[in-house]
Write a protein that holds these residues in place. Structure first.
Motif, PDB file in Angstrom:
ATOM      1  N   SER A   4      43.612 -17.704 -37.083  1.00  0.00           N
ATOM      2  CA  SER A   4      42.689 -18.372 -35.909  1.00  0.00           C
ATOM      3  C   SER A   4      42.795 -19.452 -35.285  1.00  0.00           C
ATOM      4  O   SER A   4      43.008 -19.894 -34.368  1.00  0.00           O
ATOM      5  CB  SER A   4      41.214 -17.748 -36.115  1.00  0.00           C
ATOM      6  N   ARG A   5      42.783 -20.247 -36.519  1.00  0.00           N
ATOM      7  CA  ARG A   5      42.853 -21.862 -36.314  1.00  0.00           C
ATOM      8  C   ARG A   5      44.161 -22.118 -35.767  1.00  0.00           C
ATOM      9  O   ARG A   5      44.408 -22.898 -34.513  1.00  0.00           O
ATOM     10  CB  ARG A   5      42.701 -22.870 -37.409  1.00  0.00           C
ATOM     11  N   PHE A  34      46.808  -9.329 -18.793  1.00  0.00           N
ATOM     12  CA  PHE A  34      46.018 -10.526 -19.837  1.00  0.00           C
ATOM     13  C   PHE A  34      46.894 -10.755 -21.287  1.00  0.00           C
ATOM     14  O   PHE A  34      47.047 -11.698 -21.392  1.00  0.00           O
ATOM     15  CB  PHE A  34      44.830  -9.852 -19.952  1.00  0.00           C
ATOM     16  N   PHE A  37      48.433 -13.792 -24.920  1.00  0.00           N
ATOM     17  CA  PHE A  37      48.086 -14.875 -25.772  1.00  0.00           C
ATOM     18  C   PHE A  37      48.672 -14.618 -26.908  1.00  0.00           C
ATOM     19  O   PHE A  37      48.888 -13.925 -27.633  1.00  0.00           O
ATOM     20  CB  PHE A  37      46.692 -14.972 -25.971  1.00  0.00           C
ATOM     21  N   HIS A  39      48.319 -14.463 -30.096  1.00  0.00           N
ATOM     22  CA  HIS A  39      47.047 -14.433 -31.107  1.00  0.00           C
ATOM     23  C   HIS A  39      47.084 -12.974 -31.679  1.00  0.00           C
ATOM     24  O   HIS A  39      47.519 -11.959 -30.839  1.00  0.00           O
ATOM     25  CB  HIS A  39      45.917 -14.529 -30.218  1.00  0.00           C
ATOM     26  N   LYS A  40      46.576 -12.776 -32.789  1.00  0.00           N
ATOM     27  CA  LYS A  40      46.591 -11.483 -33.374  1.00  0.00           C
ATOM     28  C   LYS A  40      45.692 -10.614 -32.654  1.00  0.00           C
ATOM     29  O   LYS A  40      45.576  -9.412 -33.096  1.00  0.00           O
ATOM     30  CB  LYS A  40      46.296 -11.494 -34.887  1.00  0.00           C
ATOM     31  N   MET A  41      44.682 -11.072 -32.044  1.00  0.00           N
ATOM     32  CA  MET A  41      43.398 -10.323 -31.440  1.00  0.00           C
ATOM     33  C   MET A  41      44.052  -9.192 -30.513  1.00  0.00           C
ATOM     34  O   MET A  41      44.941  -9.511 -29.628  1.00  0.00           O
ATOM     35  CB  MET A  41      42.545 -11.055 -30.951  1.00  0.00           C
TER      36      MET A  41
ATOM     37  N   ARG B 244      29.039 -13.741 -40.204  1.00  0.00           N
ATOM     38  CA  ARG B 244      29.993 -13.270 -41.147  1.00  0.00           C
ATOM     39  C   ARG B 244      29.566 -12.627 -42.258  1.00  0.00           C
ATOM     40  O   ARG B 244      30.075 -11.277 -42.540  1.00  0.00           O
ATOM     41  CB  ARG B 244      30.897 -14.584 -41.789  1.00  0.00           C
ATOM     42  N   ARG B 283      35.733 -18.305 -31.831  1.00  0.00           N
ATOM     43  CA  ARG B 283      36.611 -18.277 -32.800  1.00  0.00           C
ATOM     44  C   ARG B 283      36.357 -16.920 -33.783  1.00  0.00           C
ATOM     45  O   ARG B 283      37.305 -16.345 -34.076  1.00  0.00           O
ATOM     46  CB  ARG B 283      36.786 -19.509 -33.722  1.00  0.00           C
ATOM     47  N   CYS B 285      34.883 -14.452 -33.080  1.00  0.00           N
ATOM     48  CA  CYS B 285      35.241 -13.158 -32.178  1.00  0.00           C
ATOM     49  C   CYS B 285      36.795 -12.979 -32.395  1.00  0.00           C
ATOM     50  O   CYS B 285      37.048 -11.773 -32.661  1.00  0.00           O
ATOM     51  CB  CYS B 285      34.734 -13.218 -30.838  1.00  0.00           C
ATOM     52  N   GLU B 286      37.319 -14.140 -32.463  1.00  0.00           N
ATOM     53  CA  GLU B 286      39.123 -13.948 -32.342  1.00  0.00           C
ATOM     54  C   GLU B 286      39.069 -13.428 -33.635  1.00  0.00           C
ATOM     55  O   GLU B 286      39.975 -12.314 -34.076  1.00  0.00           O
ATOM     56  CB  GLU B 286      39.539 -15.215 -32.199  1.00  0.00           C
ATOM     57  N   ASP B 287      38.577 -13.822 -34.765  1.00  0.00           N
ATOM     58  CA  ASP B 287      38.888 -13.352 -36.063  1.00  0.00           C
ATOM     59  C   ASP B 287      38.698 -12.059 -36.433  1.00  0.00           C
ATOM     60  O   ASP B 287      39.455 -11.257 -37.117  1.00  0.00           O
ATOM     61  CB  ASP B 287      38.215 -14.319 -37.149  1.00  0.00           C
ATOM     62  N   SER B 289      38.177  -9.600 -34.089  1.00  0.00           N
ATOM     63  CA  SER B 289      38.344  -8.656 -32.677  1.00  0.00           C
ATOM     64  C   SER B 289      37.091  -8.177 -32.141  1.00  0.00           C
ATOM     65  O   SER B 289      36.876  -6.940 -32.031  1.00  0.00           O
ATOM     66  CB  SER B 289      39.357  -7.407 -33.395  1.00  0.00           C
ATOM     67  N   LEU B 290      36.008  -9.002 -32.024  1.00  0.00           N
ATOM     68  CA  LEU B 290      34.712  -8.665 -31.274  1.00  0.00           C
ATOM     69  C   LEU B 290      34.717  -8.981 -30.004  1.00  0.00           C
ATOM     70  O   LEU B 290      35.380 -10.118 -29.645  1.00  0.00           O
ATOM     71  CB  LEU B 290      33.611  -9.391 -32.256  1.00  0.00           C
ATOM     72  N   SER B 322      40.872 -18.494 -25.048  1.00  0.00           N
ATOM     73  CA  SER B 322      40.811 -17.604 -26.054  1.00  0.00           C
ATOM     74  C   SER B 322      41.071 -16.154 -25.398  1.00  0.00           C
ATOM     75  O   SER B 322      40.784 -16.010 -24.302  1.00  0.00           O
ATOM     76  CB  SER B 322      39.256 -17.625 -26.656  1.00  0.00           C
ATOM     77  N   PRO B 323      41.509 -15.202 -25.961  1.00  0.00           N
ATOM     78  CA  PRO B 323      41.753 -13.988 -25.477  1.00  0.00           C
ATOM     79  C   PRO B 323      40.520 -12.942 -25.481  1.00  0.00           C
ATOM     80  O   PRO B 323      40.592 -11.719 -25.238  1.00  0.00           O
ATOM     81  CB  PRO B 323      42.988 -13.309 -26.173  1.00  0.00           C
ATOM     82  N   ILE B 324      39.279 -13.335 -26.122  1.00  0.00           N
ATOM     83  CA  ILE B 324      38.268 -12.555 -26.660  1.00  0.00           C
ATOM     84  C   ILE B 324      37.842 -11.844 -25.295  1.00  0.00           C
ATOM     85  O   ILE B 324      37.688 -12.298 -24.232  1.00  0.00           O
ATOM     86  CB  ILE B 324      37.175 -13.247 -27.265  1.00  0.00           C
TER      87      ILE B 324
END
Lengths: 516, 516
Positions: A4-5, A34, A37, A39-41, B244, B283, B285-287, B289-290, B322-324
């Protein structure tokens, strides 16, 4: 955390911030495409969503309506190259939309304007009818500001008006406490289906053809649609035999029939139930412990009220002293009011216990309250000007005109459709629609199959492409296998030109597919 | 059939038809106590209904609010014997309700009145500011009649206004196609939770304390509430650690966390997130997948905007690239607009694919469209008069006054509550509420237990009985075990008298239960 970082840094390499602050068009293309990115998300996809919603279908605003909107946008450019100059939305009962222009009732709108801005009374008090001023002052006293939440069931005073209207209509008492004001009838139907359905094996009996709100809402709440066919040869009559068969079939399959939906006057059929049939329906509900959901939003859309009058199910239930649980729906959107955009309506509970009503109250309170503009609209609908009131002559003239136009258009359209080869159309004594049946040439059926569409969808799409007229294919309402229908509204003002376009298209379609 | 035919006769023996045509009171008692019909048909009970709905709780209009309504009715009789003369509804953020009387914004209401009755323009065009007339004419051109259904996502022109407002607020582009207008924020939250929840193991992270719309809607759709506690000692700060922990706990229990709800400014806490915390939330949410659900309906209710500014999550997400997936909610009901009864609002989709948006469009199309009065309200909220416009001075005066009154009342109430024994109250930089914490005497806790109520409910009920002030017990929003809070709005006009009533009651309550 590490990935994430990392991602917090990486995307900037590919999409520097300034990219986002440039032209809106760029933003649009970014937001439309979209997941680039680094990113793993994962992107949110429809696979992540409640699968029940994937099954929801609402043809009235489905493929045809979306295509009509695209064509409307194309028409804005001068070299659109389309064989028509405007889109006619015959897909939805929306009388006041642009191009149809059924005028709103002046009384309602003047009262509503004074509710929006009470100091206006000083400006118009010598210009507008005194009953408009009085009604507005009365509602202002009872409601206060229309910018405040009301009671979640609706303003008590408006519910009293509704109860009085029902009493005068039916000749039986009505209790304001049994009335729930809603944001149009749809909101009430949604609440009650959510309440009546315990997934996965609750069945709800729905007419075929039906208004697709019912199948859509059933899909949303994981209910089982139990279709019963209306009888087209008998003018779309409700057949008790069909309902009983549907119940038997459901029970065999382990589905528990909980409620029966009746739409009267019918949508899309425009048919009207007679009193004896309604009595039989009530008895059937008694026999099978069914809740009756009576969709009566077209109750004042009657084209020949002396020969084809409307009776409410509330009246039948009371006359029979029946204990069946009944919910009856009404709306400001239809009738000659046509105030769809206000989102006004109500349902009445008959034979519903205080415990169940307390649960319903709790559920509507989560949504806070129905729109106040709709509540004001309901009050004006159920308490129109009376003979002798200053607003009455104009109100009478406006409503008579709308009634007459609708009746005349419906008859003319049904006659002319019936005269076409391969078209039969039950004339409609009520509501706003016709539901003609089409005999389509085999080649058209084959072409539809090739395109992966139903034949009625092919017909409706070609009609839209040729004429700009948007109708809804019968497959959106339901029909017997191998049959083809479409629903069209009877709201278009230039009816002669409109019908000619339908006729010309039909002939052309038959020729194209070898049916002539 | 036999028993049904029998029943058709039998009830008449006991309830002759004329019984029903007499006084409404009789009808009322009949409809309230129903199942005396000599018929096999069972009454519909709550046991027959969707069990998910039985779990729905919405304290804002719960026990306290219902009791307040009863007391209000009692107050209408001269010998009511109550120790107060009026009910003060501090249970709900409803600024324009009777007794609170936050005035509506004149610009909005004048435009809305002209939308209701366009011919009014001829009457007021020399009396009302020219920008009011221009706005109404522009909206009339774009919308047509407000009695017509609009596009199901809302009038395209109004969505453009919203997108422009967001761009100016955040400094990043916004696309009108990503905007869905709604009937207040609640309708949007309901749609999205219905969509995101696949029963039975979808979890939604919600703050505690929370606005009970979330738990109520989660119960309705069989979602699992995953509570994370806000930190009261740190001014109700959002703790990433708590979120978390809630995720870890859920995953251990086989619940899949799908979305995170953040209410900013907070309800009931009035707290405001700072930018670094918001970055951390994104961040997180990225970690995991929220999906982020950002309830930002109080974004303009800021009591000290220079020291405590509002940042939208849209801005943070764009700044971080961010892709969230983010849904952000806004409403006409709060802010200084306070137009709750219009049912206006919107949500913006960020990083949401066209496929998912198509599904959302389908779902909103079943409900046809948001109320047009709400859509007009949204346009006026996001495009208020600008400096130099004829309506600007009055608009500025009206909104400044409301902002100042709210800030002053909030501070005064927090200070005075904090000075009471056994009360601590985090001062609130935003929203409309305070959420004081109570240390209650053991005897009060015991008495509550004896009555089968939570101690904060006992406190709130006695407060209502003594003063007519209706607040909501903390148990309706959530709190740590053994803690007691209540939420009150900061909307009451006669704040000095109001606070004195709270103080006097509190002292009396402590004395009664041996806490002084």
């Amino acid at each position: 955390m590490t990935s994430s970082r990392l991602s917090a840094v990486l995307p900037r390499l590919y999409f520097p911030s300034k990219t986002f602050s440039s032209a809106p068009n760029l933003s649009r293309s970014l937001s439309r495409s979209f997941p680039r990115f680094a990113h793993k998300m994962r992107e949110l996809t429809t696979k992540d969503l409640n699968p029940a919603l994937l099954n929801v279908q609402y043809a009235v605003r489905g493929e045809l309506a979306i295509k009509a909107e695209d064509l409307r946008t194309r028409l804005e450019s001068e070299d659109h190259g389309l064989p028509f100059g405007k889109i006619i939305n015959s897909n939805i009962g929306n009388p006041q939309q642009k191009g149809l222009d059924q005028p709103p009732i002046t009384f309602t709108r003047q009262v509503a304007a004074l509710m929006e801005y009470p100091p206006l009374i000083d400006i118009v008090k010598d210009k507008w009818p005194s009953d408009v001023i009085q009604r507005a002052q009365e509602l202002q006293r009872e409601i206060g500001s229309i910018g405040a939440y009301s009671h979640s069931k609706g303003v008590p005073f408006v519910r009293k008006s509704v109860a009085k209207f029902i009493e005068e209509r039916d000749g039986y008492p009505a209790d304001p406490e049994d009335i729930f004001l809603t944001a149009g009838a749809s909101a009430g139907v949604s609440l009650l289906l959510n309440m009546l359905i315990t997934p996965p094996n609750t069945g709800i009996l729905i007419p075929i053809p039906q208004y697709p709100l019912y199948t859509a809402t059933l899909a949303q709440f994981n209910g089982v649609a139990l279709p019963y066919h209306l009888s087209e040869p008998d003018g779309w009559k409700t057949s008790l035999h069909e309902i009983r068969d549907a119940i038997t079939k459901a029970e065999k399959e382990g589905v528990h029939p909980r409620a029966l939906v009746i739409i009267n006057p019918g949508n899309p059929t425009g048919s009207l139930l007679d009193f004896p049939t309604m009595e039989e329906v009530v008895r059937l509900c008694e026999d099978h412990s069914l809740v009756l959901l009576a969709d009566e939003v077209y109750q004042t859309n009657l084209h020949s009220p002396t020969t084809h009058p409307f009776h409410s199910f509330k009246q039948v239930v009371r006359k029979l002293n029946s204990p069946i649980p009944l919910f009856s729906f009404h709306s400001t959107s239809k009738g000659v009011t046509g105030e769809c955009g206000r989102r006004g309506g109500y349902f009445e509970c008959t034979n519903i216990s205080p415990e169940v009503q307390a649960l319903m109250y709790k559920m509507v309170s989560v949504g806070l309250c129905p729109p106040l503009s709709g509540q004001v609209g309901v009050d004006c609908m159920v308490r129109p000007p009376k003979e002798g009131d200053p607003s009455y002559p104009l109100w009478k003239q406006e409503t008579d005109k709308t009634h007459a136009a609708l009746a005349q258009r419906t008859k003319l359209m049904a006659d002319r459709l019936n005269a076409l080869p391969g078209v039969s159309c039950v004339n409609s004594p009520g509501a706003l629609y016709l539901y003609p049946k089409l005999e389509l040439p085999d080649k058209a059926v084959e072409e539809a199959k090739r395109q992966g569409k139903t034949p009625d969808t092919l017909y409706a799409l070609e009609l839209l492409d040729e004429t700009g007229i948007c109708v809804v294919p019968g497959s959106g309402f339901g029909q017997k296998d191998g049959e083809h229908h479409y629903r069209l509204t009877c709201l278009c003002p230039g009816v002669e030109e409109y019908v000619q376009a339908l006729e010309n298209f039909h002939q052309k379609f038959l020729k194209k597919y070898g049916g002539l």
